[in-house]
Design a protein around this motif. Sequence first.
Motif, PDB file in Angstrom:
ATOM      1  N   GLU A 207     -12.096  14.082   2.559  1.00  0.00           N
ATOM      2  CA  GLU A 207     -10.891  13.440   2.048  1.00  0.00           C
ATOM      3  C   GLU A 207     -10.460  14.131   0.753  1.00  0.00           C
ATOM      4  O   GLU A 207     -11.282  14.461  -0.095  1.00  0.00           O
ATOM      5  N   MET A 208      -9.149  14.350   0.621  1.00  0.00           N
ATOM      6  CA  MET A 208      -8.587  14.975  -0.572  1.00  0.00           C
ATOM      7  C   MET A 208      -7.394  14.156  -1.020  1.00  0.00           C
ATOM      8  O   MET A 208      -6.609  13.697  -0.187  1.00  0.00           O
ATOM      9  N   TRP A 209      -7.246  13.946  -2.316  1.00  0.00           N
ATOM     10  CA  TRP A 209      -6.144  13.115  -2.797  1.00  0.00           C
ATOM     11  C   TRP A 209      -5.574  13.687  -4.097  1.00  0.00           C
ATOM     12  O   TRP A 209      -6.221  14.483  -4.788  1.00  0.00           O
ATOM     13  N   MET A 210      -4.345  13.264  -4.410  1.00  0.00           N
ATOM     14  CA  MET A 210      -3.695  13.689  -5.649  1.00  0.00           C
ATOM     15  C   MET A 210      -2.773  12.590  -6.150  1.00  0.00           C
ATOM     16  O   MET A 210      -2.089  11.926  -5.365  1.00  0.00           O
ATOM     17  N   THR A 211      -2.778  12.390  -7.463  1.00  0.00           N
ATOM     18  CA  THR A 211      -1.801  11.521  -8.112  1.00  0.00           C
ATOM     19  C   THR A 211      -1.128  12.288  -9.242  1.00  0.00           C
ATOM     20  O   THR A 211      -1.731  13.193  -9.839  1.00  0.00           O
ATOM     21  N   ILE A 212       0.123  11.943  -9.523  1.00  0.00           N
ATOM     22  CA  ILE A 212       0.862  12.517 -10.649  1.00  0.00           C
ATOM     23  C   ILE A 212       1.446  11.359 -11.449  1.00  0.00           C
ATOM     24  O   ILE A 212       2.120  10.482 -10.887  1.00  0.00           O
ATOM     25  N   ASP A 217       3.634   5.946 -15.665  1.00  0.00           N
ATOM     26  CA  ASP A 217       4.090   5.565 -14.322  1.00  0.00           C
ATOM     27  C   ASP A 217       3.553   6.553 -13.289  1.00  0.00           C
ATOM     28  O   ASP A 217       3.582   7.768 -13.513  1.00  0.00           O
ATOM     29  N   ARG A 218       3.109   6.026 -12.182  1.00  0.00           N
ATOM     30  CA  ARG A 218       2.602   6.883 -11.099  1.00  0.00           C
ATOM     31  C   ARG A 218       3.765   7.294 -10.214  1.00  0.00           C
ATOM     32  O   ARG A 218       4.381   6.462  -9.542  1.00  0.00           O
ATOM     33  N   LEU A 219       4.053   8.597 -10.182  1.00  0.00           N
ATOM     34  CA  LEU A 219       5.191   9.121  -9.430  1.00  0.00           C
ATOM     35  C   LEU A 219       4.800   9.618  -8.043  1.00  0.00           C
ATOM     36  O   LEU A 219       5.653   9.717  -7.166  1.00  0.00           O
ATOM     37  N   PHE A 220       3.526   9.956  -7.884  1.00  0.00           N
ATOM     38  CA  PHE A 220       3.067  10.509  -6.602  1.00  0.00           C
ATOM     39  C   PHE A 220       1.645  10.072  -6.366  1.00  0.00           C
ATOM     40  O   PHE A 220       0.804  10.109  -7.268  1.00  0.00           O
ATOM     41  N   GLU A 221       1.356   9.666  -5.131  1.00  0.00           N
ATOM     42  CA  GLU A 221      -0.011   9.306  -4.749  1.00  0.00           C
ATOM     43  C   GLU A 221      -0.143   9.446  -3.246  1.00  0.00           C
ATOM     44  O   GLU A 221       0.457   8.684  -2.492  1.00  0.00           O
ATOM     45  N   GLU A 222      -0.914  10.445  -2.826  1.00  0.00           N
ATOM     46  CA  GLU A 222      -1.133  10.658  -1.393  1.00  0.00           C
ATOM     47  C   GLU A 222      -2.527  11.227  -1.178  1.00  0.00           C
ATOM     48  O   GLU A 222      -3.145  11.780  -2.090  1.00  0.00           O
ATOM     49  N   SER A 223      -3.006  11.107   0.063  1.00  0.00           N
ATOM     50  CA  SER A 223      -4.302  11.656   0.427  1.00  0.00           C
ATOM     51  C   SER A 223      -4.202  12.336   1.780  1.00  0.00           C
ATOM     52  O   SER A 223      -3.260  12.114   2.544  1.00  0.00           O
ATOM     53  N   THR A 224      -5.199  13.160   2.077  1.00  0.00           N
ATOM     54  CA  THR A 224      -5.241  13.890   3.340  1.00  0.00           C
ATOM     55  C   THR A 224      -6.691  14.227   3.656  1.00  0.00           C
ATOM     56  O   THR A 224      -7.604  13.726   2.994  1.00  0.00           O
ATOM     57  N   ASN A 225      -6.919  15.060   4.629  1.00  0.00           N
ATOM     58  CA  ASN A 225      -8.257  15.482   4.991  1.00  0.00           C
ATOM     59  C   ASN A 225      -8.245  16.984   5.246  1.00  0.00           C
ATOM     60  O   ASN A 225      -7.297  17.504   5.858  1.00  0.00           O
ATOM     61  N   GLY A 275      -8.672  14.956  -6.412  1.00  0.00           N
ATOM     62  CA  GLY A 275     -10.047  14.663  -6.042  1.00  0.00           C
ATOM     63  C   GLY A 275     -10.358  15.119  -4.637  1.00  0.00           C
ATOM     64  O   GLY A 275      -9.482  15.135  -3.768  1.00  0.00           O
ATOM     65  N   ILE A 276     -11.599  15.510  -4.416  1.00  0.00           N
ATOM     66  CA  ILE A 276     -12.080  15.856  -3.085  1.00  0.00           C
ATOM     67  C   ILE A 276     -13.429  15.182  -2.886  1.00  0.00           C
ATOM     68  O   ILE A 276     -14.323  15.275  -3.740  1.00  0.00           O
ATOM     69  N   GLU A 277     -13.551  14.525  -1.765  1.00  0.00           N
ATOM     70  CA  GLU A 277     -14.778  13.837  -1.395  1.00  0.00           C
ATOM     71  C   GLU A 277     -15.987  14.768  -1.503  1.00  0.00           C
ATOM     72  O   GLU A 277     -15.953  15.904  -1.038  1.00  0.00           O
ATOM     73  N   GLY A 278     -17.043  14.287  -2.149  1.00  0.00           N
ATOM     74  CA  GLY A 278     -18.265  15.051  -2.254  1.00  0.00           C
ATOM     75  C   GLY A 278     -18.288  16.075  -3.359  1.00  0.00           C
ATOM     76  O   GLY A 278     -19.329  16.692  -3.618  1.00  0.00           O
TER      77      GLY A 278
END
Length: 289
Positions: A207-212, A217-225, A275-278
């Motif tokens: 799992e990989m995620w990013m916030t900005i 204020d949080r403008l971006f928040e998404e995750s992927t694999n 962030g990246i899992e592990g």
Amino acid sequence: MRYYQLGDADESRLAVRTPDGLYDLTAANADVATYRDLVRAAAIADLNADEIASGIVADAPRIDEAAIEGSVRRPLVPSEVWAAGVTYRISEEARREESAMEQIYVDVYEADRPEVFFKATPSRLVGPGEAVGIRRDSDWDVPEPELGVVLHRGEIVGFTIGNDMSSRSIEGRNPLYLPQAKVYDRCCSIGPCVRSAASLEDPQDLEMWMTIERDGDRLFEESTNTGGMVRSLEELVECYVDHNAVPELSVLLTGTSLVPSEGFTLREGDRIDIGIEGIGSITNPVTVV
């Protein structure tokens, strides 16, 4: 195991995180002060880095987690950072949106040969907590969170997190402007650690995620694999090392699938968390260069 570079300009040391805690390898063996020292020793002994570290940990003092706040640096200083592009479907779609020559990105996504390009030297590279840059001559700038493959003499020894900063307005004008869109002061960050290849079961299922954030204020928040990558890590590494005089220590970023929408651009003072899992997470503020 996970390896961290701790300290400041006057004193730097290599630490390892095991299931039992965080340990100071340099305090136990002064010859192991950096990740480069560790993998060199492993190569000489024909062992992996974890096997060398395990032999040192017994004599290494434990580090108080609270004591390292703000002292985590770049986990390694690679001689070169390279990157791969258009390795996820969403990346191909985003590059077509920005470009006046969109068909070339379709061709790269579907081609036998991947896109691999030079990204950064040590002087252009920052670590956790340090500011990444956006160019003054660009009006559309985004971060690109990526799994980074750590290579010693062209062989995979570990993984880290990378941020491949991109000036999409520059690249979008003409694909030949890619070096200017990608290679500049503070164009890349890596960290917070190196996760050893021996301890990570499947790097293409993380799992990989990013916030900005901007002004709280949080403008971006998404995750992927990372499983969404259309190419294998081995294929990307082979393309990088083949016909190339690779340095002793390098990092290859493997592409992104977390892309802010077309209406978004970074501004000075923004905060990027990846962030990246592990592996962990890395935070960087944004500055104009």
